[in-house]
Design a protein around this motif. Sequence first.
Motif, PDB file in Angstrom:
ATOM      1  N   GLU A 193       0.254   9.106   7.590  1.00 52.68           N
ATOM      2  CA  GLU A 193      -0.418   8.526   6.431  1.00 52.68           C
ATOM      3  C   GLU A 193       0.593   7.885   5.477  1.00 52.68           C
ATOM      4  N   THR A 194       0.158   6.837   4.793  1.00 50.42           N
ATOM      5  CA  THR A 194       1.009   6.177   3.801  1.00 50.42           C
ATOM      6  C   THR A 194       1.456   7.161   2.731  1.00 50.42           C
ATOM      7  N   SER A 195       0.566   8.046   2.320  1.00 44.33           N
ATOM      8  CA  SER A 195       0.918   9.028   1.284  1.00 44.33           C
ATOM      9  C   SER A 195       2.044   9.943   1.755  1.00 44.33           C
ATOM     10  N   GLU A 196       2.057  10.251   3.047  1.00 39.54           N
ATOM     11  CA  GLU A 196       3.132  11.086   3.594  1.00 39.54           C
ATOM     12  C   GLU A 196       4.460  10.330   3.572  1.00 39.54           C
ATOM     13  N   VAL A 197       4.403   9.055   3.923  1.00 41.45           N
ATOM     14  CA  VAL A 197       5.613   8.228   3.876  1.00 41.45           C
ATOM     15  C   VAL A 197       6.144   8.167   2.448  1.00 41.45           C
TER      16      VAL A 197
END
Length: 77
Positions: free
Chosen positions: A59-63
Amino acid sequence: MQTRMTINAGDMTKNIKTLKEHIKVPIIAVVKMNGYGITIENAVDIWYQNEVRFFAADETSEVMKILSLGYDDIHIL
């Protein structure tokens, strides 16, 4: 019945070192959700302390969480 999982940073470090002894290619650490109970930030930090510089996230949030740690020598897939 409640299921419980315990993540121990010392055991994780030992497992990473054992893995590195057996393979001779760069490791890509897959981190997701909440780092399997220890947060993504803590999981990445443990991998980083053990010289892993390649990470994968879903997920983008994880990145964004990985990038927020400020490491300038990592690669994220």
